[in-house]
Design a protein around this motif. Sequence first.
Motif, PDB file in Angstrom:
ATOM      1  N   VAL A   7       0.240 -19.476 100.134  1.00  0.00           N
ATOM      2  CA  VAL A   7       0.079 -18.930  98.790  1.00  0.00           C
ATOM      3  C   VAL A   7      -1.277 -19.378  98.260  1.00  0.00           C
ATOM      4  CG1 VAL A   7       2.510 -18.799  98.172  1.00  0.00           C
ATOM      5  CG2 VAL A   7       1.274 -20.903  97.835  1.00  0.00           C
ATOM      6  N   ASP A   8      -1.698 -18.712  97.209  1.00  0.00           N
ATOM      7  CA  ASP A   8      -2.972 -19.061  96.600  1.00  0.00           C
ATOM      8  C   ASP A   8      -2.837 -20.425  95.906  1.00  0.00           C
ATOM      9  OD1 ASP A   8      -5.321 -19.245  95.322  1.00  0.00           O
ATOM     10  OD2 ASP A   8      -5.269 -17.234  94.428  1.00  0.00           O
ATOM     11  N   ASN A   9      -3.417 -21.426  96.535  1.00  0.00           N
ATOM     12  CA  ASN A   9      -3.271 -22.779  95.997  1.00  0.00           C
ATOM     13  C   ASN A   9      -3.882 -22.930  94.610  1.00  0.00           C
ATOM     14  OD1 ASN A   9      -1.720 -24.178  97.832  1.00  0.00           O
ATOM     15  ND2 ASN A   9      -3.445 -24.368  99.243  1.00  0.00           N
ATOM     16  N   ALA A  10      -4.947 -22.165  94.376  1.00  0.00           N
ATOM     17  CA  ALA A  10      -5.613 -22.280  93.077  1.00  0.00           C
ATOM     18  C   ALA A  10      -4.643 -21.891  91.958  1.00  0.00           C
ATOM     19  CB  ALA A  10      -6.842 -21.382  93.047  1.00  0.00           C
ATOM     20  N   VAL A  11      -3.871 -20.836  92.217  1.00  0.00           N
ATOM     21  CA  VAL A  11      -2.909 -20.378  91.207  1.00  0.00           C
ATOM     22  C   VAL A  11      -1.840 -21.448  90.989  1.00  0.00           C
ATOM     23  CG1 VAL A  11      -1.220 -18.602  90.633  1.00  0.00           C
ATOM     24  CG2 VAL A  11      -3.322 -17.977  91.838  1.00  0.00           C
ATOM     25  N   VAL A  12      -1.349 -21.985  92.118  1.00  0.00           N
ATOM     26  CA  VAL A  12      -0.309 -23.005  92.018  1.00  0.00           C
ATOM     27  C   VAL A  12      -0.826 -24.219  91.255  1.00  0.00           C
ATOM     28  CG1 VAL A  12       1.186 -24.559  93.338  1.00  0.00           C
ATOM     29  CG2 VAL A  12       0.769 -22.232  94.152  1.00  0.00           C
ATOM     30  N   ASP A  13      -2.013 -24.677  91.650  1.00  0.00           N
ATOM     31  CA  ASP A  13      -2.570 -25.856  90.987  1.00  0.00           C
ATOM     32  C   ASP A  13      -2.822 -25.596  89.507  1.00  0.00           C
ATOM     33  OD1 ASP A  13      -2.395 -27.160  93.338  1.00  0.00           O
ATOM     34  OD2 ASP A  13      -4.503 -26.937  93.884  1.00  0.00           O
ATOM     35  N   GLY A  14      -3.279 -24.377  89.219  1.00  0.00           N
ATOM     36  CA  GLY A  14      -3.525 -24.013  87.828  1.00  0.00           C
ATOM     37  C   GLY A  14      -2.246 -24.120  87.006  1.00  0.00           C
ATOM     38  N   LEU A  15      -1.163 -23.595  87.589  1.00  0.00           N
ATOM     39  CA  LEU A  15       0.109 -23.634  86.869  1.00  0.00           C
ATOM     40  C   LEU A  15       0.629 -25.060  86.760  1.00  0.00           C
ATOM     41  CD1 LEU A  15       2.252 -20.543  87.860  1.00  0.00           C
ATOM     42  CD2 LEU A  15       1.590 -21.278  85.582  1.00  0.00           C
ATOM     43  N   LEU A  16       0.437 -25.830  87.824  1.00  0.00           N
ATOM     44  CA  LEU A  16       0.867 -27.228  87.774  1.00  0.00           C
ATOM     45  C   LEU A  16       0.162 -27.956  86.640  1.00  0.00           C
ATOM     46  CD1 LEU A  16       1.062 -28.229  91.550  1.00  0.00           C
ATOM     47  CD2 LEU A  16       2.935 -28.233  89.904  1.00  0.00           C
ATOM     48  N   ALA A  17      -1.115 -27.651  86.490  1.00  0.00           N
ATOM     49  CA  ALA A  17      -1.877 -28.283  85.410  1.00  0.00           C
ATOM     50  C   ALA A  17      -1.334 -27.849  84.049  1.00  0.00           C
ATOM     51  CB  ALA A  17      -3.356 -27.917  85.539  1.00  0.00           C
ATOM     52  N   GLU A  18      -0.983 -26.565  83.954  1.00  0.00           N
ATOM     53  CA  GLU A  18      -0.431 -26.077  82.682  1.00  0.00           C
ATOM     54  C   GLU A  18       0.901 -26.755  82.371  1.00  0.00           C
ATOM     55  OE1 GLU A  18      -0.644 -21.845  81.453  1.00  0.00           O
ATOM     56  OE2 GLU A  18      -1.705 -21.550  83.338  1.00  0.00           O
ATOM     57  N   MET A  63       7.054 -19.929  77.166  1.00  0.00           N
ATOM     58  CA  MET A  63       7.862 -19.031  78.002  1.00  0.00           C
ATOM     59  C   MET A  63       6.973 -18.232  78.939  1.00  0.00           C
ATOM     60  SD  MET A  63      10.845 -19.805  77.536  1.00  0.00           S
ATOM     61  CE  MET A  63      11.343 -18.619  78.791  1.00  0.00           C
ATOM     62  N   GLY A  64       5.785 -17.893  78.449  1.00  0.00           N
ATOM     63  CA  GLY A  64       4.828 -17.182  79.306  1.00  0.00           C
ATOM     64  C   GLY A  64       4.511 -18.001  80.547  1.00  0.00           C
ATOM     65  N   VAL A  65       4.278 -19.291  80.326  1.00  0.00           N
ATOM     66  CA  VAL A  65       3.994 -20.187  81.454  1.00  0.00           C
ATOM     67  C   VAL A  65       5.208 -20.246  82.379  1.00  0.00           C
ATOM     68  CG1 VAL A  65       3.448 -22.549  82.138  1.00  0.00           C
ATOM     69  CG2 VAL A  65       2.383 -21.567  80.090  1.00  0.00           C
ATOM     70  N   PHE A  66       6.390 -20.377  81.787  1.00  0.00           N
ATOM     71  CA  PHE A  66       7.613 -20.484  82.598  1.00  0.00           C
ATOM     72  C   PHE A  66       7.834 -19.223  83.436  1.00  0.00           C
ATOM     73  CE2 PHE A  66       9.937 -23.773  79.735  1.00  0.00           C
ATOM     74  CZ  PHE A  66       9.083 -24.752  80.229  1.00  0.00           C
ATOM     75  N   LEU A  67       7.594 -18.088  82.825  1.00  0.00           N
ATOM     76  CA  LEU A  67       7.803 -16.839  83.559  1.00  0.00           C
ATOM     77  C   LEU A  67       6.851 -16.770  84.749  1.00  0.00           C
ATOM     78  CD1 LEU A  67       8.359 -14.459  80.544  1.00  0.00           C
ATOM     79  CD2 LEU A  67       9.940 -14.752  82.435  1.00  0.00           C
ATOM     80  N   ARG A  68       5.621 -17.185  84.520  1.00  0.00           N
ATOM     81  CA  ARG A  68       4.673 -17.181  85.642  1.00  0.00           C
ATOM     82  C   ARG A  68       5.079 -18.211  86.682  1.00  0.00           C
ATOM     83  NH1 ARG A  68      -0.479 -18.618  83.890  1.00  0.00           N
ATOM     84  NH2 ARG A  68       0.267 -18.949  81.768  1.00  0.00           N
TER      85      ARG A  68
END
Lengths: 121, 743
Positions: free
Chosen positions: B110-121, B87-92
């Motif tokens: 947007v900060d691509n690093a954040v997006v890519d990080g979340l995509l990986a998660e 859920m933590g991941v989903f909320l982010r």
Amino acid sequence: MALTVLAVDDSRTMRDMLRLALTNAGFDVHLAEDGVHGLEVLETLTPDVVITDINMPRMDGFGFIDGVRATDDHRAVPILVLTTESAAELKTRARNAGATGWIVKPFDEQKLVSAIRRVAA
Amino acid sequence: MDAMAEIRETFFLECDDLLEALEADLNTMNDGEGDDETVNAVFRAVHSIKGGAGAFALEDLVRFAHKFETTLDEVRAGRLEPTPDVMGVFLRCGDILADLVHAARDETDVDNAVVDGLLAELEELCNAGGAAAPAEPEPKGADDEAPADDLGFQPISLDFGDDDDADSGATTFRIEFKAEKTLYAHGNETALLFRALNDLGAPEISCNTDNLPALDEIDPEGAYLDWTIRLETDQGEEAIREVFEFVEGNCTLTITEETSESSSSETPPDGGEADEMGFTPIAFDAEISLGDEPAVAEAEDSPAPTSTDPAPTPTPAVESKKPTTEKRAEKKQAASPAKATVRVDLDRVDRLINLVGELVINQAMLSQSAQESGAAAHSGVADGLEEFKQLTREIQESVMAIRAQPVKPLFQRMSRIVREAASATGKSVRLKTEGESAEVDKTVIERLSDPLTHMIRNAVDHGLETPEKREAAGKENEGTVRLSAAHRAGRVVIEVADDGAGINRERVKQIAIDKELIPADAELSDSEIDNLLFMPGFSTASSVSDLSGRGVGMDVVKRSIQALGGRISIASEPGKGSTFTISLPLTLAVLDGMVIRVADQTLVVPLNDIVETLKPSADDMHEICGDSPVIFVRDRFVPLVDVGHALGYRDRLENCLGKVIILIESEDGTLTALVVDNIQDQRQVVIKGLEDNYGYVPGVAAATILGDGRIALILDPDSLLSTAIAAPPPIQASLAAAGGAYV
């Protein structure tokens, strides 16, 4: 005579786009927000083709198709399912539920119209 | 604006609604309160955003929404457990999805690093959930399809373009086609298929009616026919398959190239060598009139051209219509459609509100003229004016209601602030919200966002302790920040409370002394120390953290709240936590006021602040420390503030006898007695901001126009009190601040 089309989608954006595309094609367009609303509209409307989204609140596309096929007046109306799913599973499910065909979102206006003409008697 | 640009705008408006719902539902899930429908709703929201984004070719958004949606589907399918971590991941993801939507709308990055990080998660979650499931292909559009499903159904892209497979020359195909019952039941029509084939060439169609039973055995919805079609076309087999695309699975279809003997069909031919059954080919052009077929057509009276096909036809509806309609009507009641709404440009509403403001002033002027012209109290004119007044008030309230909005979206945004603050500080925090349906003026909500954000950050950053400290104090590891809204006496009260350590008053006082905000020997009550937080230039953060230390202190928060006609107060208990209370007017346009006279000036006191008005008797009046007058009222001593003196209209009154006392209650319960000359009237006044046109005046909230066309100042009692007691000796200040406790 212009074909009458009922389009059911919970997304305002998608309804607007469908209205635009279908009106441009010269269809008589009617819209509904979900399956329940769609069935309500069908009480007074006899469309030539019905287009429906799958993921909707209250009553989803599958339930809606079931409902349409269970009516006396619209059981044989062609129903096209709008789907963004690339998974074939959903189309199979839609077809098993009684859909006539499908349109993949994001749709191309021309393809949308052709698909409708293909199933409209 | 062209149609697409308009739809694009609609899309982003819709996205805002969807994101709001998404956040709410994710929070519900996070609280462990969601059910299947909550998961579905979350899925739908992301799905709808993806759908619209696809239409506008917002690729980054589509890519992220798709992955998010896929992962949510794992939860929906029960393959992935929505644990707190998930859920933590989903909320982010919800946060980032919002960022991506806004970036797409504003055409920013947007900060691509954040997006890519979340995509990986998300990818990781997907893999963990549906371990066996194949990786989901990236969505590109219609042409990008998954492998065939278990029914052997291979989706084919719709290509209505003119370019064909560029086969050299024409090929003759032999198509064997047998419809199943479901083909008709699903609204397909064989005649339409043949019509489509007609576009590819000139098909020779022969119908096999051998399986047709006798008339009395025919199921009108059954499928008894099969066809063999010879088609010479310069388009490839693909074009033919496309014609049958929708009916695959509901029919048996074999397509063979006549020149070659090999069958390229994916569905095994059913019924063997149809050829040898001796079909008579008929041209499609000649309409389908199968002479040797029983008269199903006449019996059915089908409107479809393929009257010979036992297609399911609508039953004559005349007699069956009524019960159907009734049944539907019941259904309709059971699930009434969503409330009808209209989207209106805010400017139009504001224009209306301005006009209503003018109407209120106009009505007051009219009343005054009528009175001055000597109209009797119960004359027709006076009665009519009284009705007019009531009507004006009702119109005003209705118009205000248009601008009123629930605080829910604002509160929901705060859950993101809490998440971010928690992760930045390494604290574990839960946000609890209450009273989200309370409605406040739209502008108030908008302008509340920044101060509230700051307060929430403060609560997490400064209010709550670290998990270790909490544990040591015998508290739950997870801290709680409570955000609540409630209507109280014509105002809305918003509280931000934490269950942290409370205000460290010794430290606060020391800091104030160090910063020379107060003298080193100042004697301050707890409440006064707490209020030091609101002093300009005060910051308790020993190191300027990334969070609260953004150059904004609580003094700025206080100023923003005051600018909205609101008040803020603080209560803190060591070890238990702190509560900040904001009290706001419901509207910024009109208020109920008491019109008073002081030193030949007409002023307005907001009615909401007034507890009581009284004429003082000499017995009630007391002096403390020589020149600090107090009055004994409601079983306590309350400081007296001469409004005329506080605003600089006159010297301090020697004696308050013969004057009128207005008892004012502050948000924290403190009572103060305002001394005024007399009370004139009680009426609605239209608020005209002073700060926009002139500047901030301590003690004055705004101005208004009275019935006689003159301007009157609207008092801000709280600010007036701090002005009045800033200069006098400390004892009076402490008395005022201590909440009128027994002396």
